[in-house]
Enzyme design. Structure first.
Site, PDB file in Angstrom:
ATOM      1  N   SER A   1      36.939  40.264  48.534  1.00 25.72           N
ATOM      2  CA  SER A   1      35.778  39.369  48.552  1.00 25.72           C
ATOM      3  C   SER A   1      35.111  39.441  49.916  1.00 25.72           C
ATOM      4  CB  SER A   1      36.216  37.912  48.336  1.00 25.72           C
ATOM      5  OG  SER A   1      37.009  37.767  47.178  1.00 25.72           O
TER       6      SER A   1
ATOM      7  N   HIS B   1      37.819  39.828  52.853  1.00 25.18           N
ATOM      8  CA  HIS B   1      39.188  39.347  52.627  1.00 25.18           C
ATOM      9  C   HIS B   1      39.775  40.083  51.423  1.00 25.18           C
ATOM     10  CE1 HIS B   1      42.521  36.544  52.831  1.00 25.18           C
ATOM     11  NE2 HIS B   1      42.444  36.441  51.516  1.00 25.18           N
TER      12      HIS B   1
ATOM     13  N   ASP C   1      38.932  31.247  54.986  1.00 21.60           N
ATOM     14  CA  ASP C   1      38.690  32.079  53.798  1.00 21.60           C
ATOM     15  C   ASP C   1      38.022  31.287  52.667  1.00 21.60           C
ATOM     16  OD1 ASP C   1      39.890  34.268  55.104  1.00 21.60           O
ATOM     17  OD2 ASP C   1      41.875  33.690  54.394  1.00 21.60           O
TER      18      ASP C   1
ATOM     19  N   ASN D   1      32.807  37.669  56.407  1.00 18.50           N
ATOM     20  CA  ASN D   1      34.173  38.183  56.521  1.00 18.50           C
ATOM     21  C   ASN D   1      34.526  38.916  55.238  1.00 18.50           C
ATOM     22  OD1 ASN D   1      36.892  38.460  57.530  1.00 18.50           O
ATOM     23  ND2 ASN D   1      37.510  36.814  56.139  1.00 18.50           N
TER      24      ASN D   1
HETATM   25  C1  GAR Z   1      41.232  44.956  55.373  1.00 15.62           C
HETATM   26  O1  GAR Z   1      41.987  45.185  54.204  1.00 15.62           O
HETATM   27  C2  GAR Z   1      40.647  43.552  55.362  1.00 15.62           C
HETATM   28  O2  GAR Z   1      40.264  43.117  54.076  1.00 15.62           O
HETATM   29  C3  GAR Z   1      41.804  42.746  55.875  1.00 15.62           C
HETATM   30  O3  GAR Z   1      42.357  43.522  56.903  1.00 15.62           O
HETATM   31  C4  GAR Z   1      42.135  44.912  56.599  1.00 15.62           C
HETATM   32  C5  GAR Z   1      41.484  45.561  57.800  1.00 15.62           C
HETATM   33  O4  GAR Z   1      41.446  46.955  57.642  1.00 15.62           O
HETATM   34  N1  GAR Z   1      41.361  41.463  56.360  1.00 15.62           N
HETATM   35  C6  GAR Z   1      42.117  40.365  56.319  1.00 15.62           C
HETATM   36  O5  GAR Z   1      43.252  40.354  55.902  1.00 15.62           O
HETATM   37  C7  GAR Z   1      41.427  39.129  56.846  1.00 15.62           C
HETATM   38  N2  GAR Z   1      42.263  37.976  56.668  1.00 15.62           N
HETATM   39  P1  GAR Z   1      40.455  47.826  58.528  1.00 15.62           P
HETATM   40  O6  GAR Z   1      40.734  47.451  59.988  1.00 15.62           O
HETATM   41  O7  GAR Z   1      40.867  49.243  58.238  1.00 15.62           O
HETATM   42  O8  GAR Z   1      39.065  47.512  58.115  1.00 15.62           O
END
Ligand code: GAR
Length: 196
Positions: free
Chosen positions: A136, A109, A145, A107
């Protein structure tokens, strides 16, 4: 060559970065992009990149997380993936799903874990007065997480930053970090990646 299923809920920019990396000598290839949100922006992008897509809508399984996850598992396993990459997949997963893919799920994060698990990571880092933030990539375990960290990228927090300006600084680092970590993981190397 490892086969990778990528799970998204939104715009899928991390998914695009992963898929675009998976060429040439890269030790993995995309097998599926799956979203729990019909119409998620990332689905059209995956389609344009020539990757098979699927939707398993969690709203079709009201109050039955395990039935949702069993539907996810059967759709994912249909492509026989070696590795599952969560990339902005915004559903909390239960032991049904976590144990099925134990040891082969990653994942990304948007915080320097173990700080700021959960949501609103950028606002929390700014409010805390932190001078740096980042992202991360970690192995997914039963603790939200909380699995082993496989890579991190750091950026400064500047005076006047808002959650949006900070997110805009971190997202390009996410796009660099995730493909680097996945490449290592696909070859069985769990040495953490540190950026920059
Ligand atoms: C990213 O910033 C990712 O790190 C975050 O959601 C966004 C997705 O953007 N993930 C989380 O918050 C997980 N808990 P994307 O759809 O453009 O890749």
């Amino acid at each position: 060559m490892k086969r990778v299923a990528i799970l998204i809920s939104g715009s899928g920019s991390n998914m695009v970065s992963l898929v675009e990396s998976m060429v040439g000598d890269y030790p993995a290839r995309p097998a599926l992009v799956l979203s729990n949100v019909p119409g998620a922006g990332g689905l059209a992008k995956a389609d344009a990149l020539g990757v098979e897509t699927a939707v398993v809508d969690h709203r079709d399984f009201p109050k039955d997380r395990e039935a949702f996850e069993n539907a996810l598992i059967s759709r994912i396993d249909a492509v026989e993936p070696d590795i599952i990459c969560l990339a902005g997949f915004m559903r909390i997963l239960t032991p049904v799903f976590l144990s099925h893919y134990a040891g082969r799920m990653l994942n990304i994060h948007p915080s320097l874990l173990p700080k700021y698990k959960g949501l609103n990571t950028h606002a929390r880092a700014i409010e805390a007065g932190d001078t740096e933030a980042g992202c991360s990539v970690h192995e997914v375990t039963a603790e939200l997480d909380g699995g082993p960290i496989l890579g991190q990228a750091r950026v400064p927090i500047e005076p006047g930053d808002t959650p949006d300006t900070l997110a805009a600084r971190i997202l390009p680092m996410e796009h660099r970090l995730y493909p680097l970590v996945l490449a290592r993981f696909a070859t069985g190397d769990r040495t953490p990646v540190e950026l920059p």
